[in-house]
Design a protein around this motif. Sequence first.
Motif: not given
Length: 270
Positions: A152-162
């Motif tokens: 939820y609070c990391t760039s890699c996590g948000r990139a994956y969730l995209s």
Amino acid sequence: MTLHPLDSGAAHEQAAADPLFNQSLEKGLAVLQAFQAGPRVLTLGELEQRTGMTRSSVQRSVHTLQRLGYLQKHPQRGFCLLPKVVSLGFGYLATHPLVQAAQPYMAELSRQTGETVTLAQASGVEMVYIAQLTTPQYIPAHTPIGTSVPMYCTSCGRAYLSGQSDEEVERVLAHSQLIRRTPHTLVDRQAILARVRECRRDGFALNVEELFAGDMGVAAPLVDRQGVVVATIHLAPPSSRWSRNDLRKKLGPLVKGCARAIASALPTTL
């Protein structure tokens, strides 16, 4: 997208209905995983608290792991991991075609930017670092291979969730502990979803001091030939050397290009 069990209650219900599920193995792995968040040495009481197991179950698991060479008694207090633990993940890292395909492109991205480059994959509601090239320059936080960070609070996590649907993103957020780790951490679900949607539009995600003070991130999804996000590639530029505008204008396009280059080099099946 396949997540690991997100709720301990649901996981135990599934285990109880599975005659092949080995609860003793589950408990042993839970003890090993308890060391992930630190500190290096844990007492039986601390292991009991972290795993939710009874004292007797913790003692049996610790004793077995000692006999097998994964734990040892610390001279002063508690127990600590032994190097043999590293061997558990070595086969995955050494032979995974994704890691092998990514290495030359990660090296080039690191050369271009002078910053640490990391390859991460999803595990439940977290991202796990599976390959990394580090910079010799100062970095605010040490996050080596094997580190797990929340989506939820990391760039890699948000990139994956995209690469997931809005419904899937909301499900991940519902099962995440949305903790304000720094004054800049986004914990509002709609605000986080908006950042994920920005990544879908731009091709890369940003994180500005949301996980660690002084640490930023820019990441891009690594999409295979079937259109599935199999990993993310990200930079960890500190705020002392780069600005938010630098992330968006300079580093974002480089990370996105690196992700696309790695994807083009992937074998048909991973």
